[in-house]
Structure formats: structure tokens, C-alpha cells
Scaffold this motif. Structure first.
Motif, mmCIF file in Angstrom:
data_model
loop_
_atom_site.group_PDB
_atom_site.id
_atom_site.type_symbol
_atom_site.label_atom_id
_atom_site.label_comp_id
_atom_site.label_asym_id
_atom_site.label_seq_id
_atom_site.Cartn_x
_atom_site.Cartn_y
_atom_site.Cartn_z
ATOM 1 N N ARG A 193 0.753 -1.040 0.153
ATOM 2 C CA ARG A 193 0.026 0.128 -0.224
ATOM 3 C C ARG A 193 0.755 1.157 0.040
ATOM 4 O O ARG A 193 0.541 2.263 -0.720
ATOM 5 N N SER A 194 1.953 1.235 0.765
ATOM 6 C CA SER A 194 2.925 2.301 0.734
ATOM 7 C C SER A 194 3.505 2.386 -0.680
ATOM 8 O O SER A 194 3.685 3.645 -1.010
ATOM 9 N N LEU A 195 3.808 1.511 -1.056
ATOM 10 C CA LEU A 195 4.431 1.418 -2.460
ATOM 11 C C LEU A 195 3.375 2.086 -3.524
ATOM 12 O O LEU A 195 3.893 3.006 -4.394
ATOM 13 N N ALA A 196 2.306 1.903 -3.490
ATOM 14 C CA ALA A 196 1.291 2.013 -4.443
ATOM 15 C C ALA A 196 1.016 3.534 -4.240
ATOM 16 O O ALA A 196 0.871 4.352 -5.121
ATOM 17 N N LEU A 197 1.026 3.951 -2.909
ATOM 18 C CA LEU A 197 0.826 5.459 -2.775
ATOM 19 C C LEU A 197 1.965 6.513 -2.956
ATOM 20 O O LEU A 197 1.710 7.268 -3.717
ATOM 21 N N PHE A 198 2.865 5.899 -2.951
ATOM 22 C CA PHE A 198 4.378 6.645 -3.394
ATOM 23 C C PHE A 198 4.273 6.696 -4.806
ATOM 24 O O PHE A 198 4.445 7.883 -5.472
ATOM 25 N N LEU A 199 4.049 5.860 -5.813
ATOM 26 C CA LEU A 199 3.742 5.891 -7.202
ATOM 27 C C LEU A 199 2.931 6.785 -7.555
ATOM 28 O O LEU A 199 2.897 7.503 -8.587
ATOM 29 N N LYS A 200 1.505 6.742 -6.871
ATOM 30 C CA LYS A 200 0.687 7.537 -7.210
ATOM 31 C C LYS A 200 0.997 9.027 -7.160
ATOM 32 O O LYS A 200 0.454 9.854 -8.054
ATOM 33 N N MET A 201 1.566 9.289 -5.897
ATOM 34 C CA MET A 201 2.178 10.696 -5.743
ATOM 35 C C MET A 201 2.986 11.170 -6.629
ATOM 36 O O MET A 201 3.284 12.343 -7.035
ATOM 37 N N GLU A 202 3.941 10.177 -7.081
ATOM 38 C CA GLU A 202 4.884 10.494 -8.037
ATOM 39 C C GLU A 202 4.419 10.748 -9.567
ATOM 40 O O GLU A 202 4.883 11.834 -9.975
ATOM 41 N N GLU A 203 3.148 10.123 -9.733
ATOM 42 C CA GLU A 203 2.712 10.221 -11.176
ATOM 43 C C GLU A 203 2.048 11.559 -10.904
ATOM 44 O O GLU A 203 2.072 12.240 -12.141
#
Length: 408
Positions: A394-404
Motif C-alpha cells: 500500500r505504501s509503495l502504491a501510494l508513493f507511485l501515485k504521488m509521483e505520477e
């Protein structure tokens, strides 16, 4: 669910079982399954789960429905299912996937053959009162089906123009209801009955290779009559389930668990009272731990720990017959023997107790690091997840979404 809050789990075994069955507190550092997802879709007892591939599995039960799920891509709010087949017209007691033939079979009051698009190819109307409760794959397009005290061998004809299935042999050597049916290896399959019988069968000619009857060995008590010694619960010796990875055999016997080493040819660990009631299913997890589930609604994880000192092992009992595995010669019954004191034995230590179901847990599937799926008489399926892994994802998915979105 209230019964869980109050600390009870429905039906229990005898008072002796409740005293002897080990308990574990809330602190379970070796239990990784700290997160769960409830899947709803069935309307009656869910009796069977079958793995389709690394991500998908199917569930079936008394509501006559077969539902396909994905262990990682469901809707977290609704538990969205991938596919449901509701025209099965009868209770489903077992499912068998035949990947090499691109079909799967369902057993109940009739035996049905389906293709991978869930289209019915053929079926055989059952000519007995007993349902098909277990299926196992055999060579030469054959399957073995357990029906009450009998094993019926069916042969599939998948050649054009019409698929068919018919009974070709009946094995009537069991004296009571067959509860377990597994494929041991290329040469052998095994069946276990309600009164503790285990039979090893040849997969090609379906002849008996070994027969044994388990009987608990109770210590003699001074002043105890023979009649009282015989007053033992019948289910204490019931073979509910068998599992093997080729090197070890795990057996659910009454409310207990046995682990047998096919290399050492002896019982390496056992716990006579592992649950408060009968154990319905057991397996070896990818990390070597043993998992079991029971009529009492519990799902437990056990760790094999070596004993520091030599100890007297359990009698080999019916496990002695598994010494035939890997031998080419035909063998008959293997007598039970009391083994001498030996080192290298293990204990079964409880390291996890998964609480979530309010009815008897029928079976489960392990998807390795992706989690474990359980099904129950409460109509629910639960996916148990590694909490740390899910938090990291979940943390990784949130990080990728914020990066996008350019937030980082």
C-alpha cells in the motif's frame, strides 16, 4: 460473530479435548497473517476450494454455485468475484482440476465434466444414495471418486465427437465411510475412513498395496476394566484428511495431527489434541509450517521444533504402511510396531490462531506469500494476508501515485 467476542467457537469436543488442546494468547510473533479480507457470494456452506493458477481459485458448496476469485485483484469494498456458475443444480462436495485435459470435474449427487469456459461437457447421473465427496486424478484419463464406503473409478473419453464419462470399477474394501482421498505419487493413491482405515492403492491397476487400521494406544490404568477401555469416541481415530509433499505425510486423525517422515519411516511429530473438535483439513505451508482447520471454527498454524533430548515416539501405527512408498514390490499390510527411543523427533508447537469464522472451517488454500484462503459453514470465505507485506504494498502504491501526480 458475537460468539467470537465472548470467547466461544460453537461446537466443541469432549471435556478431555478442551483440557488437552493447547491455547495461544494474542501475542503471536510467528503468525504473519495479521490482515484479513472477507469475501461474500455464497448462500450456504462453502465446502471446497480449488486453486486454478497462481492468482485464481474457485469455491463451491451446498448452494450449487461455483465462484471464481482472484487472490489479489478483488474490490476491497465488495470482494468482487470474477465469475459465477449457478446452474449446477445440486450441492457440490468436491472439485478436481485436470490441467492436462483442460477440464475440471465437480462431484456431488452427480459427476460433471466442465471445460475452462465453464460449459458442461457431460455428466453421469448418480445411481446410489451417497454423494461423491472426494476426487483424485489417476493415469490414463481416469479419476477415483469416494462415495460412502466405496471408491468408484471413472474413465473420461474426451475424443470427438462427444465427451463421456463412465464407471469402470468399484473398490469395496473399506468397512466405513471414506473421509480422505489423496494422490501420494505417480504409483500410489491413498484413502482413509471414518473408523481409522488407511489403504494404499496402485494408480494403474487399482489393487491394494497396503492396508492399516489406526488404533490409539492408551496406557494401562490400574483397576480399569476392559469394557471402560473400549469406551472411546469413534471419531478419535477417524481419518479426516491426508496430505503429502512426498517427504512428509500429515494426517488429521480425530482432533489430532500426525506428521510422518517417509525418509525416516516413522512419526516425527504428533499432537493428539490439536483442536477442540475434529480436524477437517491440514497441509504444509511453503515455509514448512503445518496448518490445520477444525469443526470448532479455528484455523491454526503449527511449527515443527526439534526435541533436545531422545524421546519415545508415537507408534508408527498406520503410517508404517507409507514405508511402501518408492518400493517396486507389491506389499501387504504392515504391522504396527512400538519404536525404540530415538532422537531427531519434533514437537508441534502452536504459533498462530486465525480467528474470523463463526462456523466449521471446511478447508483452505495456501498461495504462499500472497496469503491463505479459508472457507466455512458460515457461508464466508476469508483471505488471510501478511500484514507487513500488505502495508508495504500500500505504501509503495501510494508513493507511485504521488509521483505520477508530481507531488514528490
Amino acid at each position: 460473530m458475537l460468539r467470537w467476542i465472548l470467547g466461544t467457537r460453537g461446537p466443541h469436543g469432549s471435556a478431555e479435548n478442551r483440557c488437552a488442546a493447547v491455547c495461544i494468547g494474542e501475542q503471536q510473533p510467528k503468525n504473519i497473517y495479521t490482515e484479513l479480507q472477507v469475501l461474500r457470494g455464497h448462500f450456504d456452506i462453502v465446502r471446497f476450494l480449488v486453486q486454478i493458477d497462481d492468482f485464481r481459485f474457485a469455491s463451491a458448496g451446498d448452494d450449487g454455485m461455483l465462484i471464481v476469485w482472484n487472490v489479489e485483484l478483488w474490490d476491497t469494498d465488495t470482494g468482487q468475484r470474477l465469475c459465477a456458475v449457478s446452474n449446477l443444480q445440486s450441492s457440490i462436495k468436491c472439485v478436481l482440476v485436470l490441467d492436462h485435459l483442460d477440464v475440471f470435474l465437480t462431484g456431488g449427487s452427480e459427476l460433471c465434466v466442465w471445460n475452462k469456459e465453464f460449459q458442461l461437457q457431460c455428466k453421469t447421473v448418480h445411481y446410489r444414495d451417497s454423494d461423491i465427496t472426494a476426487l483424485v486424478d489417476l493415469p490414463k484419463c481416469c479419476v477415483a471418486a469416494a462415495m460412502d464406503k466405496e471408491i468408484v473409478i471413472f474413465k473420461l473419453n474426451l475424443s470427438e465427437p462427444e465427451t463421456s464419462i463412465m464407471a469402470v470399477c468399484q473398490l469395496t474394501d473399506h468397512q466405513d465411510t471414506i473421509r480422505a482421498l489423496i494422490r501420494v505419487n505417480d504409483d500410489l493413491f491413498a484413502s482413509g475412513s471414518h473408523i481409522g482405515e488407511v489403504i494404499l492403492w496402485d494408480t494403474l491397476d487399482w489393487t491394494i498395496q497396503a492396508y492399516e487400521r489406526i488404533c490409539w494406544e492408551e496406557p494401562d490404568r490400574e483397576g480399569q476394566s476392559e469394557l471402560k477401555m473400549g469406551q472411546q469416541r469413534q471419531t478419535d481415530a477417524t481419518i479426516q484428511h491426508l496430505y503429502t509433499d512426498g517427504e512428509r505425510v500429515v494426517a488429521a486423525v480425530g482432533s489430532g495431527l500426525f506428521v510422518y517422515s517417509t525418509q525416516m519411516k516413522r512419526v516425527m511429530a504428533y499432537r493428539k489434541f490439536a483442536h477442540d473438535s475434529d480436524v477437517l483439513y491440514t497441509t504444509l505451508l511453503h515455509n514448512g509450517q503445518v496448518m490445520s482447520c477444525s469443526e470448532d471454527g479455528s484455523v491454526r498454524i503449527w511449527e515443527l521444533q526439534e526435541l533436545p533430548l531422545p524421546a519415545e515416539p508415537a507408534s508408527s501405527g498406520f503410517f508404517g504402511l507409507f514405508s511402501t512408498i518408492g518400493k517396486s514390490s507389491k506389499q501387504g499390510s504392515v504391522p504396527s510396531k512400538k519404536l525404540p527411543e530415538v532422537s531427531g523427533l519434533c514437537s508441534l508447537e502452536l504459533v498462530g490462531d486465525l480467528i474470523g469464522h463463526s462456523g466449521a472451517v471446511q478447508m483452505f488454500l495456501s498461495f504462499g506469500k500472497r496469503g491463505v484462503v479459508t472457507c466455512s459453514a458460515d457461508h464466508l470465505l476469508i483471505v488471510w494476508k501478511d500484514g507487513e507485506r500488505e502495508s508495504h504494498l500500500r505504501s509503495l502504491a501510494l508513493f507511485l501515485k504521488m509521483e505520477e501526480k508530481g507531488c514528490l
